[in-house]
Design an enzyme around this catalytic site. Sequence first.
Site, PDB file in Angstrom:
ATOM      1  N   ASN A 145       0.829  -1.209   0.000  1.00  0.00           N
ATOM      2  CA  ASN A 145       0.000   0.000   0.000  1.00  0.00           C
ATOM      3  C   ASN A 145       0.865   1.262   0.000  1.00  0.00           C
ATOM      4  OD1 ASN A 145      -2.443  -1.568   0.316  1.00  0.00           O
ATOM      5  ND2 ASN A 145      -1.799  -1.893   2.434  1.00  0.00           N
TER       6      ASN A 145
ATOM      7  N   HIS B  32      -7.143   4.407   2.168  1.00  0.00           N
ATOM      8  CA  HIS B  32      -6.588   4.206   0.817  1.00  0.00           C
ATOM      9  C   HIS B  32      -6.794   5.403  -0.095  1.00  0.00           C
ATOM     10  CE1 HIS B  32      -5.541   0.083   1.695  1.00  0.00           C
ATOM     11  NE2 HIS B  32      -6.647   0.079   2.421  1.00  0.00           N
TER      12      HIS B  32
ATOM     13  N   SER C 204     -10.907  -0.971   0.848  1.00  0.00           N
ATOM     14  CA  SER C 204      -9.562  -1.538   0.892  1.00  0.00           C
ATOM     15  C   SER C 204      -9.381  -2.760   0.007  1.00  0.00           C
ATOM     16  CB  SER C 204      -9.194  -1.889   2.329  1.00  0.00           C
ATOM     17  OG  SER C 204     -10.089  -2.848   2.847  1.00  0.00           O
TER      18      SER C 204
ATOM     19  N   ASP D 165     -13.354   6.636   6.708  1.00  0.00           N
ATOM     20  CA  ASP D 165     -11.999   6.077   6.796  1.00  0.00           C
ATOM     21  C   ASP D 165     -11.327   6.253   5.429  1.00  0.00           C
ATOM     22  OD1 ASP D 165      -9.738   4.520   6.973  1.00  0.00           O
ATOM     23  OD2 ASP D 165     -10.745   2.757   7.796  1.00  0.00           O
TER      24      ASP D 165
ATOM     25  N   HIS E  42     -13.820  -1.954   7.054  1.00  0.00           N
ATOM     26  CA  HIS E  42     -12.628  -2.623   7.595  1.00  0.00           C
ATOM     27  C   HIS E  42     -12.874  -3.270   8.967  1.00  0.00           C
ATOM     28  CE1 HIS E  42      -8.343  -2.645   9.099  1.00  0.00           C
ATOM     29  NE2 HIS E  42      -8.149  -3.020   7.851  1.00  0.00           N
TER      30      HIS E  42
ATOM     31  N   LYS F  63       0.169   3.770   5.013  1.00  0.00           N
ATOM     32  CA  LYS F  63       0.007   3.318   3.627  1.00  0.00           C
ATOM     33  C   LYS F  63       0.704   4.305   2.693  1.00  0.00           C
ATOM     34  CE  LYS F  63      -3.453   0.115   4.918  1.00  0.00           C
ATOM     35  NZ  LYS F  63      -4.779  -0.085   5.463  1.00  0.00           N
TER      36      LYS F  63
ATOM     37  N   GLU G 224     -15.881   3.717   4.276  1.00  0.00           N
ATOM     38  CA  GLU G 224     -14.543   4.039   3.779  1.00  0.00           C
ATOM     39  C   GLU G 224     -14.726   4.924   2.563  1.00  0.00           C
ATOM     40  OE1 GLU G 224     -12.256   0.362   3.215  1.00  0.00           O
ATOM     41  OE2 GLU G 224     -13.085  -0.352   5.109  1.00  0.00           O
TER      42      GLU G 224
HETATM   43  C1  LIG Z   1      -5.155  -0.612   6.788  1.00  0.00           C
HETATM   44  C2  LIG Z   1      -6.482  -0.091   7.176  1.00  0.00           C
HETATM   45  C3  LIG Z   1      -6.741   0.329   8.483  1.00  0.00           C
HETATM   46  C4  LIG Z   1      -5.757   0.131   9.590  1.00  0.00           C
HETATM   47  O1  LIG Z   1      -4.682   1.003   9.482  1.00  0.00           O
HETATM   48  P1  LIG Z   1      -3.260   0.557  10.095  1.00  0.00           P
HETATM   49  O2  LIG Z   1      -2.519   1.827  10.220  1.00  0.00           O
HETATM   50  O3  LIG Z   1      -2.667  -0.382   9.111  1.00  0.00           O
HETATM   51  O4  LIG Z   1      -3.543  -0.091  11.413  1.00  0.00           O
HETATM   52  C5  LIG Z   1      -7.967   0.889   8.746  1.00  0.00           C
HETATM   53  N1  LIG Z   1      -8.908   1.012   7.792  1.00  0.00           N
HETATM   54  C6  LIG Z   1      -8.694   0.596   6.533  1.00  0.00           C
HETATM   55  C7  LIG Z   1      -9.762   0.769   5.513  1.00  0.00           C
HETATM   56  C8  LIG Z   1      -7.485   0.031   6.176  1.00  0.00           C
HETATM   57  O5  LIG Z   1      -7.293  -0.407   4.943  1.00  0.00           O
END
Ligand SMILES: *Cc1c(COP(=O)(O)O)cnc(C)c1O
Length: 402
Positions: free
Chosen positions: A48, A212, A184, A209, A134, A243, A180
């Site tokens: 990522n 990405h 993801s 969220d 997620h 990421k 989101e």
């Molecule tokens: C990776 C991810 C997380 C968690 O983030 P980290 O910093 O890796 O713990 C939360 N939400 C989504 C949609 C993700 O892809």
Amino acid sequence: MKTLDQLLQERLQELESASLLRNLREIDSPQGTSLNINGSCVLNFSSNDYLGLANHPHVKSAALAAIKQYGTGSGASRLISGSLAPHHQLEESLAIFKRTEAALTFSSGYATALGTISALVGPEDTVVVDRLVHASVLDAVRLSRARLRTFEHNSLEDLETELSKTRTSGRSGNILIVTESIFSMDGDSAPLTRIVELKQKHKAWLMVDEAHAIGVRGSQGRGLVQELGLGNAVEIQMGTLGKALGAAGGYICGSKSLINYLINKARSFIFTTAPSPAAAAAAKAAIDLCQSEEGEASRKKLWQNIDSFKAALNFASISQLPPESAIIPIHIGDERVATRVANQLREAGIFIPAIRFPTVARGTARLRVTLSAGHTPEQLNLLCSQLQAILQSLTPSDQVNP
Ligand SMILES: *Cc1c(COP(=O)(O)O)cnc(C)c1O
């Protein structure tokens, strides 16, 4: 009675026979477009690290400078003596970047969701989430003991049904919608403008969220909420620093009251040692880079890669959908077939692990291709031709629907 180890052995055996056993692979190189695994070099389409910042010289030197000045450990939680200058500088940069009043960082995105949601809602409240949200969000809702409702992926109709039902049920609590911006495992985007309309109509709160989308979407990589001009309508903007930003940690951006409340109530923020100064300094350097000319050029390169890869992928149905992110899923379905295809790619020097249950639903296993600004046209061509050859060699009984 079985011993613990006997029981665990049996369970592991079950996972193995269902092609669901997972193993760690030791990678002996930094994140990048190629990786060193067991002494052999493979092309990497699984990270990522969309902009190539995880091993960027500026980001690394910022981390090293922070180590020189502040050491390796933060020594205590943020509320005791661990709230170091790099954490404050990072949060100031984040708030300016995301154009919110304030920001707060956590040790991971996972910890961010867990602490934030459980601080904001309780048993009297309802959290309405997209079905594909997620795991960190689902775990957070369970921890909060709020009522969990899901709506079909990106279905505004289903979301509205859930909101109306909750409002007419006579429940007195608040409603929090969580989605989101870029999903993801599918790489598609949420209809945020319409979700904001529904949230306003039903007087719910909204948490988005952007794990990405940050660094990838929006002007200077500010995310999809900013791209759509919805910054003032989304109370809780969440993301990760691990990421596209190439560091580690998670963040919440929002109002001063939200941040001050989380400092007091988010247990995953309070009861843990502050992130290392190196991680905070790296994330700040990455945010600066994201907004620089170089960041702009990397993002342009990333989008060129996404466009050309999707165009070349004309043998898969995904190529018909408009490009929305750097995540391009090649749907396989059966877990065994997906694992086999991933192994075949690996033999051809290409690393794309099969994504299986419980990361995605049973029977929806896929290859999750992620692109980076650093991939070259030759590398993309190689991936395309190998994918095509392997997918076409599958027999009809493999029931692949790419
Ligand atoms: C990776 C991810 C997380 C968690 O983030 P980290 O910093 O890796 O713990 C939360 N939400 C989504 C949609 C993700 O892809």
